[in-house]
Design an enzyme around this catalytic site. Structure first.
Site, short mmCIF file in Angstrom:
data_model
loop_
_atom_site.label_atom_id
_atom_site.label_comp_id
_atom_site.label_asym_id
_atom_site.label_seq_id
_atom_site.Cartn_x
_atom_site.Cartn_y
_atom_site.Cartn_z
N LEU A 93 0.78 -0.85 12.92
CA LEU A 93 1.92 -0.01 13.27
C LEU A 93 2.39 -0.20 14.69
O LEU A 93 3.58 -0.11 14.97
CB LEU A 93 1.60 1.45 12.99
CG LEU A 93 1.63 1.79 11.49
CD1 LEU A 93 1.27 3.23 11.25
CD2 LEU A 93 3.00 1.50 10.91
N ASP B 157 -5.54 2.65 10.67
CA ASP B 157 -6.94 2.39 10.95
C ASP B 157 -7.04 2.06 12.45
O ASP B 157 -7.03 2.95 13.29
CB ASP B 157 -7.34 1.23 10.03
CG ASP B 157 -8.82 1.01 9.93
OD1 ASP B 157 -9.55 1.98 9.77
OD2 ASP B 157 -9.24 -0.16 10.01
N GLY C 200 0.78 -1.24 0.00
CA GLY C 200 0.00 0.00 0.00
C GLY C 200 0.81 1.28 0.00
O GLY C 200 0.42 2.26 -0.63
N ASN D 266 -3.24 -1.33 14.93
CA ASN D 266 -2.60 -2.60 15.28
C ASN D 266 -1.33 -2.87 14.49
O ASN D 266 -0.31 -3.28 15.04
CB ASN D 266 -3.57 -3.76 15.04
CG ASN D 266 -4.59 -3.88 16.14
OD1 ASN D 266 -4.27 -3.75 17.31
ND2 ASN D 266 -5.84 -4.12 15.76
N ASP E 114 -5.42 -0.46 -1.86
CA ASP E 114 -6.30 -1.38 -2.59
C ASP E 114 -7.58 -1.73 -1.86
O ASP E 114 -7.69 -1.58 -0.63
CB ASP E 114 -5.56 -2.69 -2.85
CG ASP E 114 -5.42 -3.52 -1.56
OD1 ASP E 114 -4.91 -2.99 -0.56
OD2 ASP E 114 -5.87 -4.69 -1.54
N GLU F 192 3.73 4.41 6.07
CA GLU F 192 2.55 3.57 5.87
C GLU F 192 1.51 4.32 5.04
O GLU F 192 1.51 5.56 5.01
CB GLU F 192 2.02 3.19 7.27
CG GLU F 192 0.76 2.36 7.31
CD GLU F 192 0.85 1.01 6.64
OE1 GLU F 192 1.22 0.93 5.46
OE2 GLU F 192 0.50 0.00 7.30
P1 IMP Z 1 -4.65 -1.21 11.10
O1 IMP Z 1 -3.75 -2.26 11.60
O2 IMP Z 1 -6.08 -1.49 11.49
O3 IMP Z 1 -4.25 0.19 11.47
O4 IMP Z 1 -4.71 -1.34 9.54
C1 IMP Z 1 -3.82 -0.72 8.73
C2 IMP Z 1 -3.84 -1.36 7.36
O5 IMP Z 1 -5.18 -1.71 6.96
C3 IMP Z 1 -3.36 -0.39 6.33
O6 IMP Z 1 -2.00 -0.52 6.12
C4 IMP Z 1 -4.15 -0.78 5.11
O7 IMP Z 1 -3.45 -1.78 4.41
C5 IMP Z 1 -5.42 -1.39 5.63
N1 IMP Z 1 -6.52 -0.42 5.56
C6 IMP Z 1 -7.09 0.27 6.56
N2 IMP Z 1 -8.05 1.09 6.14
C7 IMP Z 1 -8.10 0.91 4.80
C8 IMP Z 1 -8.89 1.52 3.76
O8 IMP Z 1 -9.75 2.38 3.96
N3 IMP Z 1 -8.63 1.07 2.49
C9 IMP Z 1 -7.70 0.14 2.22
N4 IMP Z 1 -6.93 -0.43 3.14
C10 IMP Z 1 -7.13 -0.05 4.42
MG MG Z 2 -1.06 -1.58 4.56
#
Ligand code: IMP
Ligand code: MG
Length: 174
Positions: free
Chosen positions: A106, A101, A42, A104, A157, A97
């Site tokens: 990071l 979201d 990403g 987790n 994506d 990054e």
């Molecule tokens: P986290 O561990 O929940 O912070 O997720 C982070 C990862 O989820 C990011 O690196 C993205 O690959 C994916 N992600 C989170 N939100 C989105 C979105 O809106 N579109 C696409 N990928 C997402």
């Molecule tokens: Mg990602």
């Protein structure tokens, strides 16, 4: 079925913001070196553009960690699929990054990389969805704070599609 419903940021808006981030990072690392760690896949587009806006002594490496698979819901666990080529001991490391979201990915990555004793360890994300955060992670550079929408484009994506869009768009189940 998931489809693009609207544009969130144009290519020009992204370009301008990436330039500002590059200037900020240049100032912060002035006279020092920095290793940008792009998180595949990403952040690949973002890190390539960001790197060219950094005037400090910069190098690049990549990691691949698994989080979402092809679903839009976080799995909560992070696994290293491809590790760094470089030893980061005593290096200034900046994780780059695409989007934070739950936090987790990071949080886990930061904990893992800090055991390798870098000189410094910071985080940069193009997009941040603070409403969705479930764990405490300090983010040093944020491109845009966005609401809780699922977005694609500029490397990001949905089910491995839309990465090649030059802009960032919202996808929804329509
Ligand atoms: P986290 O561990 O929940 O912070 O997720 C982070 C990862 O989820 C990011 O690196 C993205 O690959 C994916 N992600 C989170 N939100 C989105 C979105 O809106 N579109 C696409 N990928 C997402
Ligand atoms: Mg990602």
């Amino acid at each position: 079925m998931y489809q693009i419903v609207s544009k969130m940021f144009t290519a020009k808006e992204i370009e301008n913001r990436v330039k500002e981030l590059g200037e900020q990072i240049t100032r912060d690392y002035e006279g020092d070196d920095v290793l940008l760690v792009g998180i595949l896949k990403g952040a690949s587009v973002f890190v390539a553009d960001l790197m060219r806006q950094i005037k400090a002594d910069a190098n690049i490496d990549f990691m691949s960690v698994s989080s979402y698979g092809t679903s839009t819901v976080s799995s909560g666990s992070v696994k290293i699929l491809k590790d760094l080529d470089y030893d980061i001991k005593d290096k200034n490391v900046l994780i780059v990054e695409d989007i934070i979201d739950s936090g987790n990915t990071l949080k886990n990555l930061k904990d893992t990389l800090s055991t390798r004793h870098p000189k410094s360890l910071k985080l940069c994300t193009l997009l941040d969805k603070p409403q969705r955060r479930t764990c405490d992670v300090k983010v040093d550079y944020v491109g845009f704070i966005i609401e809780d929408k699922f977005i694609v484009g500029y490397g990001i994506d949905y089910a491995d599609k839309y990465r090649n869009l030059p802009y960032i768009a919202i996808v929804e189940d329509v």
